[in-house]
Write an enzyme that holds these catalytic residues in place. Structure first.
Site, mmCIF file in Angstrom:
data_model
loop_
_atom_site.group_PDB
_atom_site.id
_atom_site.type_symbol
_atom_site.label_atom_id
_atom_site.label_comp_id
_atom_site.label_asym_id
_atom_site.label_seq_id
_atom_site.Cartn_x
_atom_site.Cartn_y
_atom_site.Cartn_z
ATOM 1 N N ASP A 42 27.724 83.582 49.972
ATOM 2 C CA ASP A 42 26.870 82.781 49.099
ATOM 3 C C ASP A 42 27.074 81.339 49.567
ATOM 4 O O ASP A 42 28.217 80.866 49.617
ATOM 5 C CB ASP A 42 27.331 82.958 47.648
ATOM 6 C CG ASP A 42 26.412 82.240 46.675
ATOM 7 O OD1 ASP A 42 25.861 81.175 47.037
ATOM 8 O OD2 ASP A 42 26.256 82.744 45.558
ATOM 9 N N ILE A 43 25.997 80.672 49.919
ATOM 10 C CA ILE A 43 26.126 79.334 50.503
ATOM 11 C C ILE A 43 26.762 78.340 49.513
ATOM 12 O O ILE A 43 27.255 77.289 49.905
ATOM 13 C CB ILE A 43 24.752 78.825 51.023
ATOM 14 C CG1 ILE A 43 24.904 77.609 51.944
ATOM 15 C CG2 ILE A 43 23.789 78.496 49.865
ATOM 16 C CD1 ILE A 43 25.703 77.840 53.180
ATOM 17 N N GLY B 168 21.876 81.927 56.197
ATOM 18 C CA GLY B 168 20.513 82.421 55.935
ATOM 19 C C GLY B 168 20.051 83.357 57.041
ATOM 20 O O GLY B 168 18.865 83.433 57.359
ATOM 21 N N LYS C 116 13.775 69.113 50.731
ATOM 22 C CA LYS C 116 13.639 68.986 52.193
ATOM 23 C C LYS C 116 13.685 67.510 52.605
ATOM 24 O O LYS C 116 14.327 67.148 53.595
ATOM 25 C CB LYS C 116 12.341 69.649 52.680
ATOM 26 C CG LYS C 116 12.388 71.173 52.644
ATOM 27 C CD LYS C 116 13.444 71.734 53.588
ATOM 28 C CE LYS C 116 13.533 73.234 53.573
ATOM 29 N NZ LYS C 116 14.651 73.772 54.355
ATOM 30 N N GLY D 177 17.103 85.911 56.698
ATOM 31 C CA GLY D 177 15.780 85.413 56.342
ATOM 32 C C GLY D 177 14.783 85.492 57.487
ATOM 33 O O GLY D 177 15.074 86.024 58.557
ATOM 34 N N GLN D 178 13.594 84.953 57.235
ATOM 35 C CA GLN D 178 12.503 85.076 58.219
ATOM 36 C C GLN D 178 12.884 84.452 59.556
ATOM 37 O O GLN D 178 12.673 85.053 60.607
ATOM 38 C CB GLN D 178 11.226 84.417 57.665
ATOM 39 C CG GLN D 178 9.989 84.727 58.496
ATOM 40 C CD GLN D 178 8.817 83.806 58.198
ATOM 41 O OE1 GLN D 178 8.979 82.759 57.563
ATOM 42 N NE2 GLN D 178 7.637 84.179 58.660
ATOM 43 N N TYR E 199 10.859 71.973 46.194
ATOM 44 C CA TYR E 199 11.141 72.362 47.576
ATOM 45 C C TYR E 199 11.014 71.144 48.495
ATOM 46 O O TYR E 199 11.911 70.835 49.298
ATOM 47 C CB TYR E 199 10.157 73.456 47.989
ATOM 48 C CG TYR E 199 10.264 73.901 49.425
ATOM 49 C CD1 TYR E 199 11.344 74.658 49.861
ATOM 50 C CD2 TYR E 199 9.254 73.589 50.349
ATOM 51 C CE1 TYR E 199 11.424 75.087 51.181
ATOM 52 C CE2 TYR E 199 9.334 74.020 51.663
ATOM 53 C CZ TYR E 199 10.423 74.760 52.073
ATOM 54 O OH TYR E 199 10.495 75.174 53.377
HETATM 55 N N1 SER Z 1 6.725 78.207 54.773
HETATM 56 C C1 SER Z 1 7.317 77.350 53.775
HETATM 57 C C2 SER Z 1 6.772 77.625 52.437
HETATM 58 O O1 SER Z 1 5.631 77.992 52.358
HETATM 59 C C3 SER Z 1 7.052 75.921 54.140
HETATM 60 O O2 SER Z 1 8.129 75.385 54.769
HETATM 61 O O3 SER Z 1 7.446 77.414 51.483
#
Ligand code: SER
Length: 326
Positions: A53-54, A8, A146, A11-12, A142
């Site tokens: 690709d993970i 990743g 997690k 990514g941010q 999500y």
């Molecule tokens: N920044 C993430 C989101 O908004 C939260 O872990 O999905």
């Protein structure tokens, strides 16, 4: 940590963590891997980069073996809003990816970093001063990935001795790479809008309070945890970490200190509002402070100043596209 793989990486978090790791451990020792064929130039020019690709377990195994990787920072993940739109994909990437990383780590004796999130909480969790150990019943896919990820990491440590460490990160604010489809994204978008349009239309209510952190603090937290003395880690995984919390209204007041004409309006997105309403306003991060010395450096005032200053420079430069996290 001598030979590092970052998944990743475009990514941010990854785009900044990779560079910080290369500074600390040597450019050639940090392999960045992401789904983009051509990432922005400092990522591809400062060290090795692979498009991957993970979901490709063979690639992962081969890279870890051939590059003699000893530590994996596993950041590849689908964020909350995109995950709600594509729950099956979120499960495949977030859970499938983590499982393959943990299996590979077990096979080759690697340490692993796993980023959990405020999203791992949900209705029923105390949302103020959210304890390190508390009720976790997330109702987003999500959050479910997690939380399940946290548990899987604990399992691989206790059952197999894999050194997996992790943080529950709050919303992250950064100027380098845009977040890719999260609920806390407004706190980044607002700065771009303030500088380019002088106005912003916010998808969360003015009084939606959420836990947040400026990216340099997040990078420091991740690196500190991975370097922390093994014997001092009681929790090891899923540490609450926080730096500040604010509402869109409070952030607007701060931005107006530099851009007095900045205006905000609201067009509430019920999906994202419902997600935000189920997440902590602020977490209790005393376990991280006690066990490995966590302490944030940036608050709302300094984050706002830094974001506006860096973004003003970035927006004036000729563009390389911002790369969204998956
Ligand atoms: N920044 C993430 C989101 O908004 C939260 O872990 O999905």
């Amino acid at each position: 940590m001598k030979r590092i793989l970052v998944t990743g990486a475009t990514g941010q978090i990854g785009s900044e963590l990779t560079i910080a790791l290369r500074h600390a451990y040597g450019e050639a020792n940090v392999i960045a891997a992401g789904h983009q064929r051509r990432p922005e130039c400092d990522l591809r020019e400062s060290g090795p980069y692979c498009a991957m690709d993970i979901r490709d377990a063979e690639w992962l195994e081969q890279t870890v073996r051939e590059s003699r990787i000893d530590t994996i920072f596993h950041l590849a993940s689908v964020l909350s809003v995109v995950a709600e739109q594509r729950p099956q994909l979120a499960w495949e990437i977030n859970m499938g990816g983590l499982y393959k990383v943990l299996e590979t780590a077990l096979q080759f004796g690697c340490a692993v970093f796993f980023p959990s999130s405020i999203g791992a909480f949900g209705p029923g969790t105390p949302l103020e001063n959210t304890p390190q150990v508390t009720i976790q019943r997330p109702n987003t896919i999500y959050g479910i990935t997690k939380l399940a990820g946290e548990l899987l990491c604990d399992y691989y440590y206790h059952r197999f001795g894999v050194d997996v460490r992790g943080l529950r990160l709050p919303g992250l604010i950064s100027y380098k790479t845009l977040p890719g489809g999260g609920t806390t994204d407004y706190a980044v978008e607002i700065f771009y809008a303030a500088l380019t349009e002088g106005r912003y239309c916010c998808f969360l209510k003015p009084d939606s309070r959420l836990d947040m952190m400026y990216m340099p603090d997040a990078i420091r937290a991740i690196m500190m945890l991975m370097e922390a003395d093994d014997e001092k880690l009681i929790h090891r995984n899923a540490y609450n970490v926080t730096a500040m919390n604010f509402t869109p209204e409070e952030l607007t007041v701060q931005i107006r200190r530099s851009i007095p004409d900045f205006t905000i309006e609201y067009d509430i997105d019920p999906t994202r509002q419902a997600i935000a309403d189920s997440w902590p306003r602020y977490m209790d991060d005393s376990a991280a402070r006690a066990e490995w010395g966590w302490e944030p450096h940036y608050d709302l005032v300094t984050t706002t100043q830094e974001m506006l200053a860096h973004l003003a420079v970035k927006l004036a430069e000729p563009k390389e596209d911002d790369h969204a996290a998956r």
